[in-house]
Design a protein around this motif. Structure first.
Motif, short mmCIF file in Angstrom:
data_model
loop_
_atom_site.label_atom_id
_atom_site.label_comp_id
_atom_site.label_asym_id
_atom_site.label_seq_id
_atom_site.Cartn_x
_atom_site.Cartn_y
_atom_site.Cartn_z
N GLY A 64 56.61 28.91 -5.04
CA GLY A 64 57.33 27.66 -5.22
C GLY A 64 57.49 26.85 -3.95
N ARG A 65 56.86 27.28 -2.84
CA ARG A 65 57.00 26.50 -1.59
C ARG A 65 56.12 25.26 -1.62
NH1 ARG A 65 56.58 31.76 1.12
NH2 ARG A 65 54.36 31.30 1.28
N HIS A 66 54.91 25.39 -2.15
CA HIS A 66 53.99 24.26 -2.30
C HIS A 66 53.71 23.53 -0.98
CE1 HIS A 66 53.95 24.68 -6.65
NE2 HIS A 66 55.27 24.70 -6.64
N ARG A 67 53.59 24.29 0.10
CA ARG A 67 53.23 23.65 1.36
C ARG A 67 51.74 23.26 1.33
NH1 ARG A 67 55.11 27.94 5.82
NH2 ARG A 67 53.75 29.20 4.49
N PRO A 68 51.39 22.11 1.91
CA PRO A 68 49.99 21.68 1.92
C PRO A 68 49.14 22.62 2.79
CG PRO A 68 51.32 20.19 3.24
CD PRO A 68 52.27 21.12 2.55
N VAL A 69 47.90 22.87 2.36
CA VAL A 69 47.00 23.79 3.07
C VAL A 69 45.78 23.02 3.55
CG1 VAL A 69 45.57 25.87 2.90
CG2 VAL A 69 47.80 25.77 1.71
N LEU A 70 45.53 23.09 4.86
CA LEU A 70 44.33 22.51 5.48
C LEU A 70 43.47 23.65 5.98
CD1 LEU A 70 42.86 19.87 6.58
CD2 LEU A 70 44.00 20.41 8.76
N MET A 71 42.19 23.65 5.58
CA MET A 71 41.27 24.70 6.01
C MET A 71 40.17 24.06 6.83
SD MET A 71 38.44 26.81 5.60
CE MET A 71 38.55 28.10 6.82
N VAL A 72 40.06 24.44 8.11
CA VAL A 72 39.03 23.91 9.00
C VAL A 72 37.98 24.99 9.19
CG1 VAL A 72 38.52 23.06 11.31
CG2 VAL A 72 40.64 22.37 10.17
N VAL A 73 36.72 24.67 8.90
CA VAL A 73 35.66 25.67 8.94
C VAL A 73 34.39 25.06 9.52
CG1 VAL A 73 34.93 25.15 6.56
CG2 VAL A 73 34.45 27.41 7.53
N GLY A 74 33.66 25.85 10.29
CA GLY A 74 32.38 25.40 10.80
C GLY A 74 31.31 25.45 9.72
N ASP A 75 30.24 24.68 9.91
CA ASP A 75 29.20 24.65 8.88
C ASP A 75 28.48 25.99 8.77
OD1 ASP A 75 28.11 24.25 11.40
OD2 ASP A 75 26.73 22.68 10.79
N GLY A 76 28.44 26.78 9.85
CA GLY A 76 27.87 28.12 9.75
C GLY A 76 28.79 29.07 9.02
N SER A 77 30.05 29.07 9.39
CA SER A 77 31.04 29.93 8.72
C SER A 77 31.15 29.61 7.24
CB SER A 77 32.40 29.76 9.38
OG SER A 77 32.39 30.17 10.72
N PHE A 78 31.01 28.34 6.89
CA PHE A 78 31.16 27.88 5.52
C PHE A 78 30.23 28.61 4.55
CE2 PHE A 78 30.05 24.60 2.24
CZ PHE A 78 31.32 24.37 1.72
N GLN A 79 29.06 29.03 5.04
CA GLN A 79 28.06 29.62 4.15
C GLN A 79 28.41 31.05 3.73
OE1 GLN A 79 26.01 27.30 3.25
NE2 GLN A 79 26.78 25.99 4.89
N TYR A 80 29.27 31.72 4.48
CA TYR A 80 29.50 33.14 4.24
C TYR A 80 30.24 33.41 2.92
CZ TYR A 80 27.89 34.58 8.86
OH TYR A 80 27.12 34.84 9.96
N SER A 81 31.16 32.55 2.56
CA SER A 81 31.95 32.77 1.35
C SER A 81 32.11 31.48 0.57
CB SER A 81 33.34 33.33 1.71
OG SER A 81 33.23 34.58 2.33
N VAL A 82 31.05 30.71 0.52
CA VAL A 82 31.11 29.38 -0.10
C VAL A 82 31.53 29.46 -1.56
CG1 VAL A 82 28.64 29.35 -0.66
CG2 VAL A 82 29.87 27.18 -0.35
N GLN A 83 31.21 30.60 -2.23
CA GLN A 83 31.54 30.71 -3.65
C GLN A 83 33.04 30.68 -3.92
OE1 GLN A 83 31.81 33.96 -1.51
NE2 GLN A 83 29.70 33.68 -2.16
N ALA A 84 33.87 30.88 -2.89
CA ALA A 84 35.32 30.81 -3.08
C ALA A 84 35.78 29.41 -3.46
CB ALA A 84 36.05 31.28 -1.82
N LEU A 85 34.95 28.39 -3.19
CA LEU A 85 35.30 27.04 -3.62
C LEU A 85 35.49 26.97 -5.14
CD1 LEU A 85 32.90 24.80 -1.47
CD2 LEU A 85 35.33 25.27 -1.07
N TRP A 86 34.68 27.74 -5.86
CA TRP A 86 34.80 27.74 -7.32
C TRP A 86 36.18 28.21 -7.74
CZ3 TRP A 86 35.75 31.65 -10.89
CH2 TRP A 86 35.50 31.33 -12.22
N SER A 87 36.70 29.27 -7.09
CA SER A 87 38.04 29.77 -7.42
C SER A 87 39.10 28.73 -7.11
CB SER A 87 38.32 31.06 -6.64
OG SER A 87 37.38 32.07 -6.97
N ALA A 88 38.92 27.99 -6.02
CA ALA A 88 39.87 26.92 -5.70
C ALA A 88 39.85 25.84 -6.76
CB ALA A 88 39.54 26.32 -4.33
N ALA A 89 38.64 25.48 -7.21
CA ALA A 89 38.50 24.44 -8.23
C ALA A 89 39.07 24.89 -9.58
CB ALA A 89 37.04 24.03 -8.37
#
Length: 544
Positions: free
Chosen positions: A430-455
């Motif tokens: 119930g805190r609902h604090r905003p979340v900002l995730m900063v990631v490099g384009d190389g790091s992004f490829q390692y677990s990109v499928q997690a975007l689906w879970s976020a969506a």
């Protein structure tokens, strides 16, 4: 109604408050998940490594252990990289994997987890495959107790798929255990006397201060002593407000520079971190001449392997509270004078000197300054952009507890799915604090499928993908290690926007910083995740 291993196990989990699963099920897990109860939640990850990291982020955000369900053998193998991170993060996870039918185990059929309890070691505190089906609920109780006792960490259960419908004669026994270790009073008094006599003391706080909700007491001890405060090198959570006048920043990540940074102090105490995390290797003394080092950790393995210093096993926050009362100060109150802070704050390496890039693209520093302009109150920052870390921390100092998360292992692929778990934790608490995730384009490829879970969960996370087309941190290491001509350090021709849209996220490539600020503000108030690809100048940052 006949009690079964399944029904008794689910009743136990209810009583323990463990009704949220993260996982990627396979054939050997389906018998456990059969007729999944309506009062439980299962968050699907599209790959086991993402399941582990999502659960890790969720456990850190909620302060409770999390359940992870992965497939046998290869599925557990997929999870291992982020299991290492969870272990070093000291996150309480109960990781389960199915096992083949007991009647077939002798001949090791397809998808058998051969020597199942050995596979996740040494990165779990306890690894077990019950000898009898009737032992499964008790194994879950022991797993929960083990994960939560200090030092917290992941545990593993291998569960044969034919156990779940076996009858049980009685419900599981529910127990409670202590989660914290009180420090030895006599040893603590010795430390207090040494600190009281110090002429120029240094407090080196680690992530355990933040995990234990200890910012207030850490600040109180620093102000009572008038001590300079450092963050332990490469802290995965921020242990101290970075705008405080006594805060000097994160210690360097290498032996020689770290020793040089502590020069001038006669006593230093590390509380809630290892002594020390080093990488890369830079020769030098462990400590400057004349420095007496003290060390407090709730992890006996950490205190045992420290190469220097006198150690004490105990909870970091309990020890800090005790020292606050035990440390003597002169009759006149200590004068709190400002120290010279490192401009890169928590980052273990310095920022790139300000410069204009000939490419015409904004630098990482430009982008982070723009993000800081639209930083909302109580925002949570999750980062996995190693080559831009110093610029990020320079622009975005951490000023509130539990608002910064990264990986303790350095293994890429944890932070993106962890941010999904953190955002789920923000929603569920119930805190609902905003979340900002900063990631490099190389790091992004390692677990990109997690975007689906976020969506799928409609989580309003803003993902900033810093697009420099290279593994910038590896080019930094190549310079330091004098290894020119290393192949595979450039990563051109990846369409990040298309990848993100394919997983169900809103996505855009942005080159204008004003547009970036507008889109970030909109993303924080949106109904789902937003991925913003930001091309930046491909600079190579310093490591030392």
């Amino acid at each position: 109604m006949t009690m079964t291993v399944r029904s008794v196990t689910y009743d136990l989990l209810r009583q323990l408050g463990l009704t949220t699963f993260f996982g990627n099920p396979g054939s050997t897990e389906e018998t456990f998940l059969k007729d999944f109860p309506a009062d439980f939640t299962y968050h699907l990850a599209l790959q086991e490594a993402s399941a582990i990291a999502m659960a890790d982020g969720y456990a850190q955000a909620t302060g409770k252990p999390a359940l992870v369900n992965v497939h046998t053998a290869a599925g557990l193998g997929n999870a291992m990289g982020n299991l290492i991170t969870a272990a070093l993060n000291k996150t309480p996870l109960i990781v389960t994997a199915g096992q083949q039918t007991r009647e077939m185990l002798l001949m090791e059929p397809w998808l058998t987890n051969v020597e199942a309890t050995r596979l996740p070691q040494p990165w779990v505190k306890w690894s077990y495959e019950p000898s009898r089906a009737e032992d499964v609920p008790g194994a879950f109780m022991r797993a929960c107790a083990t994960a939560m006792q200090a030092p917290c960490g992941p545990v593993f259960l291998s569960l044969p798929l034919d156990d779940w419908d076996k009858p049980m004669q009685a419900p599981a026994v529910v127990r409670t255990v202590s989660h914290r270790i009180a420090p030895d009073p006599a040893r603590l008094m010795e430390f207090a006397e040494i600190l009281s006599a110090a002429r120029s003391p240094a407090l080196i706080f680690g992530a355990a201060i933040d995990r234990g909700n200890g910012w207030d007491v850490a600040v109180a001890l620093a102000e009572k002593m008038g001590a300079t405060v450092y963050a332990a090198p490469a802290s995965e959570r921020a242990p101290f407000p970075e705008t405080h006048p006594l805060y000097a920043g994160g210690l360097p990540f290498a032996k020689g520079p770290l020793s040089a940074r502590l020069k001038g102090h006669d006593v230093a105490i590390v509380i809630g971190a290892p002594v020390f995390r080093y990488y890369p290797w830079v020769p030098g003394e462990y400590l400057p001449e004349g420095l007496h080092l003290l060390h407090i950790s709730d992890d006996p393995a950490e205190t045992a392997r420290a190469p220097v210093g006198d150690s004490l096993v105990g909870d970091a926050v309990l020890a800090t509270q005790a020292l606050l009362h035990l440390v003597h100060t002169p009759e006149a109150p200590a004068t709190v004078s400002a120290v010279t802070p490192a401009p890169h704050h928590l980052a273990p390496q310095p920022a790139h000197p300000p410069h204009q890039d000939a490419s015409g693209l904004p630098t990482a520093a430009d982008v982070f300054a723009a993000l800081a302009d639209v930083r909302p109150e109580h925002a949570v920052l999750v980062e996995e952009s190693p080559s831009n870390l110093a610029d990020l921390h320079r622009a975005w100092p951490i000023t509130e507890p539990a608002t910064f998360f990264t990986f303790a292992s350095g293994g890429l692929g944890w932070n993106l799915p962890a941010s999904v778990g953190i955002a789920l934790g923000e929603r569920d608490t119930g805190r609902h604090r905003p979340v900002l995730m900063v990631v490099g384009d190389g790091s992004f490829q390692y677990s990109v499928q997690a975007l689906w879970s976020a969506a799928q969960n409609n989580l309003p996370i803003v993902f900033i993908v810093m697009r420099n087309g290279q593994y910038g941190i590896l080019k930094s290491f190549a310079r330091l290690e004098e290894t020119p001509g290393v192949p595979g350090l450039d990563i051109p021709d990846i369409d990040i926007v298309s990848l993100a849209r394919g997983y169900g996220c809103a996505a855009e490539r942005i080159t204008n910083l004003d547009t970036l600020k507008a889109q970030v503000k909109a993303g924080f108030s949106g109904a789902g995740p937003v991925v913003l690809e930001v091309p930046i100048a491909p600079t190579i940052p310093p490591l030392i």
